[in-house]
Design a protein around this motif. Structure first.
Motif, PDB file in Angstrom:
ATOM      1  N   LEU A   1       0.867  -1.183   0.000  1.00 38.60           N
ATOM      2  CA  LEU A   1       0.000   0.000   0.000  1.00 38.60           C
ATOM      3  C   LEU A   1       0.897   1.225   0.000  1.00 38.60           C
ATOM      4  CD1 LEU A   1      -2.884   1.203   0.196  1.00 38.60           C
ATOM      5  CD2 LEU A   1      -2.548   1.257   2.688  1.00 38.60           C
ATOM      6  N   ARG A   2       0.652   2.128  -0.958  1.00 36.64           N
ATOM      7  CA  ARG A   2       1.533   3.286  -1.105  1.00 36.64           C
ATOM      8  C   ARG A   2       0.713   4.559  -1.323  1.00 36.64           C
ATOM      9  NH1 ARG A   2       7.082   4.110  -4.432  1.00 36.64           N
ATOM     10  NH2 ARG A   2       6.874   6.326  -4.915  1.00 36.64           N
ATOM     11  N   PHE A   3       1.107   5.634  -0.616  1.00 38.09           N
ATOM     12  CA  PHE A   3       0.520   6.955  -0.798  1.00 38.09           C
ATOM     13  C   PHE A   3       1.588   7.877  -1.380  1.00 38.09           C
ATOM     14  CE2 PHE A   3      -2.039   5.051   2.547  1.00 38.09           C
ATOM     15  CZ  PHE A   3      -3.333   5.401   2.179  1.00 38.09           C
ATOM     16  N   ASP A   4       1.211   8.629  -2.408  1.00 40.87           N
ATOM     17  CA  ASP A   4       2.109   9.594  -3.033  1.00 40.87           C
ATOM     18  C   ASP A   4       1.481  10.980  -2.995  1.00 40.87           C
ATOM     19  OD1 ASP A   4       4.564   8.340  -4.753  1.00 40.87           O
ATOM     20  OD2 ASP A   4       2.912   6.912  -4.597  1.00 40.87           O
ATOM     21  N   ALA A   5       2.312  11.988  -2.751  1.00 35.36           N
ATOM     22  CA  ALA A   5       1.861  13.378  -2.803  1.00 35.36           C
ATOM     23  C   ALA A   5       2.952  14.198  -3.460  1.00 35.36           C
ATOM     24  CB  ALA A   5       1.565  13.906  -1.400  1.00 35.36           C
ATOM     25  N   SER A   6       2.554  15.135  -4.302  1.00 37.84           N
ATOM     26  CA  SER A   6       3.542  15.973  -4.972  1.00 37.84           C
ATOM     27  C   SER A   6       2.959  17.343  -5.254  1.00 37.84           C
ATOM     28  CB  SER A   6       4.012  15.325  -6.278  1.00 37.84           C
ATOM     29  OG  SER A   6       2.946  15.223  -7.196  1.00 37.84           O
ATOM     30  N   VAL A   7       3.837  18.307  -5.340  1.00 45.61           N
ATOM     31  CA  VAL A   7       3.474  19.651  -5.739  1.00 45.61           C
ATOM     32  C   VAL A   7       4.559  20.145  -6.684  1.00 45.61           C
ATOM     33  CG1 VAL A   7       4.586  20.629  -3.680  1.00 45.61           C
ATOM     34  CG2 VAL A   7       2.922  21.994  -4.969  1.00 45.61           C
ATOM     35  N   GLY A   8       4.163  20.758  -7.783  1.00 49.49           N
ATOM     36  CA  GLY A   8       5.126  21.242  -8.769  1.00 49.49           C
ATOM     37  C   GLY A   8       4.816  22.669  -9.180  1.00 49.49           C
ATOM     38  N   GLY A   9       5.760  23.254  -9.857  1.00 50.86           N
ATOM     39  CA  GLY A   9       5.582  24.617 -10.326  1.00 50.86           C
ATOM     40  C   GLY A   9       5.877  25.677  -9.297  1.00 50.86           C
TER      41      GLY A   9
ATOM     42  N   ASN B   1       6.233  30.183 -15.994  1.00 48.76           N
ATOM     43  CA  ASN B   1       5.279  30.068 -17.107  1.00 48.76           C
ATOM     44  C   ASN B   1       4.113  29.145 -16.815  1.00 48.76           C
ATOM     45  OD1 ASN B   1       6.616  27.669 -17.126  1.00 48.76           O
ATOM     46  ND2 ASN B   1       7.116  27.682 -19.312  1.00 48.76           N
ATOM     47  N   SER B   2       3.919  28.758 -15.557  1.00 40.78           N
ATOM     48  CA  SER B   2       2.768  27.936 -15.198  1.00 40.78           C
ATOM     49  C   SER B   2       2.504  28.093 -13.711  1.00 40.78           C
ATOM     50  CB  SER B   2       3.014  26.459 -15.539  1.00 40.78           C
ATOM     51  OG  SER B   2       4.117  25.961 -14.816  1.00 40.78           O
ATOM     52  N   GLY B   3       1.325  27.612 -13.280  1.00 40.50           N
ATOM     53  CA  GLY B   3       0.969  27.695 -11.871  1.00 40.50           C
ATOM     54  C   GLY B   3       1.358  26.434 -11.124  1.00 40.50           C
ATOM     55  N   LEU B   4       0.695  26.231  -9.993  1.00 39.66           N
ATOM     56  CA  LEU B   4       1.013  25.082  -9.145  1.00 39.66           C
ATOM     57  C   LEU B   4       0.264  23.842  -9.611  1.00 39.66           C
ATOM     58  CD1 LEU B   4       0.974  26.681  -5.577  1.00 39.66           C
ATOM     59  CD2 LEU B   4       2.946  26.183  -7.029  1.00 39.66           C
ATOM     60  N   ASP B   5       0.963  22.709  -9.573  1.00 37.74           N
ATOM     61  CA  ASP B   5       0.365  21.408  -9.856  1.00 37.74           C
ATOM     62  C   ASP B   5       0.337  20.600  -8.574  1.00 37.74           C
ATOM     63  OD1 ASP B   5       0.310  22.163 -12.517  1.00 37.74           O
ATOM     64  OD2 ASP B   5       2.203  21.157 -12.994  1.00 37.74           O
ATOM     65  N   TYR B   6      -0.775  19.906  -8.325  1.00 36.12           N
ATOM     66  CA  TYR B   6      -0.909  19.067  -7.140  1.00 36.12           C
ATOM     67  C   TYR B   6      -1.285  17.656  -7.565  1.00 36.12           C
ATOM     68  CZ  TYR B   6      -1.401  23.607  -4.794  1.00 36.12           C
ATOM     69  OH  TYR B   6      -1.209  24.879  -4.354  1.00 36.12           O
ATOM     70  N   ARG B   7      -0.850  16.692  -6.771  1.00 36.11           N
ATOM     71  CA  ARG B   7      -1.230  15.309  -7.035  1.00 36.11           C
ATOM     72  C   ARG B   7      -1.254  14.542  -5.730  1.00 36.11           C
ATOM     73  NH1 ARG B   7       1.863  10.580  -7.873  1.00 36.11           N
ATOM     74  NH2 ARG B   7       0.730   8.952  -9.028  1.00 36.11           N
ATOM     75  N   LEU B   8      -2.318  13.789  -5.510  1.00 36.51           N
ATOM     76  CA  LEU B   8      -2.436  12.902  -4.364  1.00 36.51           C
ATOM     77  C   LEU B   8      -2.929  11.559  -4.876  1.00 36.51           C
ATOM     78  CD1 LEU B   8      -2.353  12.475  -1.275  1.00 36.51           C
ATOM     79  CD2 LEU B   8      -4.750  13.223  -1.208  1.00 36.51           C
ATOM     80  N   ALA B   9      -2.187  10.501  -4.579  1.00 36.60           N
ATOM     81  CA  ALA B   9      -2.517   9.193  -5.147  1.00 36.60           C
ATOM     82  C   ALA B   9      -2.340   8.101  -4.109  1.00 36.60           C
ATOM     83  CB  ALA B   9      -1.650   8.899  -6.364  1.00 36.60           C
TER      84      ALA B   9
END
Length: 577
Positions: A288-296, A301-309
């Motif tokens: 079982l794995r949880f991933d979280a990331s934020v980019g930008g 030239n771009s805004g913030l990217d979010y990801r939760l998986a």
């Protein structure tokens, strides 16, 4: 200058390459370099060197050589067993290699059906001793591969004919009986249930013995990530019913693990990621794995990217080679060409065919809401992505030889008014290294993709293709090349081509210099390379090699195309591809 502990001189008559090997393998040479002064240590090194030198001669096909090692004028082999002395001043090693031997009669029998001995093991070839060992090992392995697990040499006759400088070899094998797998004895498992270990291993009792089958068992257990060590050993005896038990000695990994990563790109900003995982969440090697990331972060030239998986995997499901995979993801992307919020859920099976080959089939539902130059839209799709990977690289983070192929075909069914179609993407890489003192690695990459069945307006932007940035064309801003709609509006393309080439030169032990060039194409047609535009970039990089992979710094500039925006800088871990 410091005075050497003793004076060592070699006098070797014969082949120069063999002479160098004798010196390189000499313990006396090592003792001299370490300035050994104790006489007993020098005597011990000299006595061992007789065998070292003979072994080197035999290894190179010389069987009539003579060896003399004089310690202060006395032959080391003639010294009494308990002879003692405090110091030795002069050591002379005299070797006459004699003439090289050729193979005369070469026979290993009986041979398994279809087996082939090394080409070097035949009449007239240099009679090097390792060739004999390799030939015997090959013959035994051929028997083992068809079920004769206890095949072994029964007798051997190796005769050196010094008059004709010929080596005759005759080896008689005892194949023994055909062996079948017996019970799997599991040792060392503490928290993983034995029933699940047997399901994952897939060792069928009564199946004809095969070393490849055992290799597959060990690989499947290692691939779970639950075990730090997997060692399989064969039983010493075969039972009266023809079966042989196998023992699996396992050492479990710590169940929990977490990690993080970071990447900095000059225009895309800082990306941070982290994960937490449990290797044995249900006691059956489930992951079982949880991933979280934020980019930008700080991007221009771009805004913030979010990801939760979240992802769940269960090895040994339906078949030993299968892993059940399920997952869900929430993501928000604020890219130069579009903004997107999406939710995804999937379930599927990954099948590992070998160390190099695997494929994955998923059933996936995805809902997304996007805003781009074509306006605000919502998409609802049910898809069936099929992905295959052939990975023959020698290393993951710093490959120097081999090749890598990945292809994905993803047909999708539009729901709630969304269009149907299919997306294809392929990533292909190759590596070749030459040179010894300053090795050079040539690396090449070809990417291509296509969307068919749905047009630009009816395809979610994150399924379309863009070029520019660290993963495609360095020297151009991230996703800077797309399809021009006019009036300052643009959108991703339905076809893509990407080309990359690198020359990685090892300048120092831990530092490499990299020259690279990239090119990318984005088009509005279905076939890659049609109805679109190219851009390209090139630059210079530095790699600092660490134990977990190289730290990468690339500086690139645009070469062609109108999407360039000056110098771009890329920092990360691992090679660019």
């Amino acid at each position: 200058m410091p005075v050497a502990a003793f004076d060592l001189r070699f006098k070797i008559l014969g082949d120069e390459a063999v002479s160098d090997a004798i010196r390189d393998n000499s313990l006396l040479k090592t003792a001299e370099a370490e300035k050994v002064r104790n006489g007993q240590d020098i005597i011990a090194a000299a006595r061992t060197d007789y065998q070292q030198i003979l072994g080197t001669l035999y290894k190179n096909g010389y069987y009539s050589g003579t060896v003399s090692i004089l310690l202060d004028g006395q032959e080391a082999a003639d010294l009494p067993p308990f002879f003692t002395t405090k110091t030795i001043s002069n050591v002379q090693v005299r070797v006459n290699t004699g003439e090289p031997f050729k193979f005369g009669r070469t026979r290993i029998a009986p041979l398994a059906p279809g087996s082939e001995l090394p080409a070097e093991f035949m009449r007239g070839e240099p009679a090097k001793s390792p060739v004999v060992g390799a030939a015997v090992d090959s013959a035994i392995l051929s028997w083992r591969e068809i079920g004769y697990a206890k095949a072994e040499p029964r007798s051997q006759s190796i005769t050196a004919d010094h008059r004709r400088n010929r080596l005759d070899v005759s080896v008689e094998l005892a194949p023994g009986p055909i062996v079948r797998f017996g019970s799997l004895d599991i040792r060392g498992a503490k928290t993983v249930r034995e029933k699940r270990i047997r399901q994952i291993a897939g060792l069928e009792k009564g199946e004809v013995y095969s070393p490849k089958a055992l290799d597959e068992v060990a690989r499947r257990l290692r691939d779970t990530g639950t075990f730090r060590s997997v060692a399989l050993s064969e039983g010493e005896v075969v039972a009266p019913d023809g079966t042989m038990d196998i023992t699996a000695r396992l050492v479990e990994e710590k169940p929990r693990r977490f990690g993080f990563g970071a990447e900095l790109l000059s225009t895309e900003g800082l990306s941070l990621s982290s994960y937490w995982m449990h290797r044995n969440i249900l006691g059956g090697a489930e992951n079982l794995r949880f991933d979280a990331s934020v980019g930008g972060l700080g991007g221009s030239n771009s805004g913030l990217d979010y990801r939760l998986a979240v992802a769940f995997s269960r090895p040994g499901t339906f078949a030993p080679a299968n892993t059940l995979i399920a997952g869900a993801e929430l993501a928000q992307e604020d890219e130069p060409e579009f903004k997107s919020s999406s939710a995804t859920a999937s379930v599927g099976v990954r099948r590992r065919l070998s160390d190099r080959v695997e494929y994955t089939v998923r059933l996936r539902y995805r809902y997304s809401k996007v805003d781009d130059d074509l306006g605000e839209r919502t998409f609802s799709h049910l898809s069936l992505p099929v992905e295959g990977i052939f990975d023959a690289r020698d290393q993951l983070l710093d490959p120097r030889s081999g090749y890598y192929f990945r292809a994905e075909v993803s047909p999708y069914l539009g729901l709630s008014g969304s269009a149907s179609g299919a997306r294809f993407f392929s990533d292909n890489r190759g590596y070749y290294t030459f040179g010894e003192s300053r090795p050079v690695t040539l690396a090449g990459r070809l990417q291509f993709g296509s969307v068919i069945g749905s047009g630009l307006r009816d395809t979610p932007p994150d399924l379309l293709f863009y070029s520019g940035g660290g993963g495609t064309v360095r020297g151009h801003p991230y996703q800077s090349l797309s399809v021009d709609l006019g009036n300052n509006n643009s959108v991703g393309g339905t076809n893509f081509l990407g080309l990359s080439a690198e020359a990685r030169v090892r300048a120092f032990e831990k530092i490499s210099i990299v020259l690279f060039a990239d090119a990318g194409f984005i088009g509005a047609g279905s076939l890659p390379g049609n109805d679109g535009n190219w851009h390209s970039g090139a630059g210079l990089g530095i790699r600092y090699n660490t134990g977990v992979g190289p730290i990468r710094l690339d500086v690139a500039a645009p070469v062609s195309g109108d999407t360039g925006n000056g110098i771009q800088v890329y920092v990360g871990i691992g090679q660019a591809f």
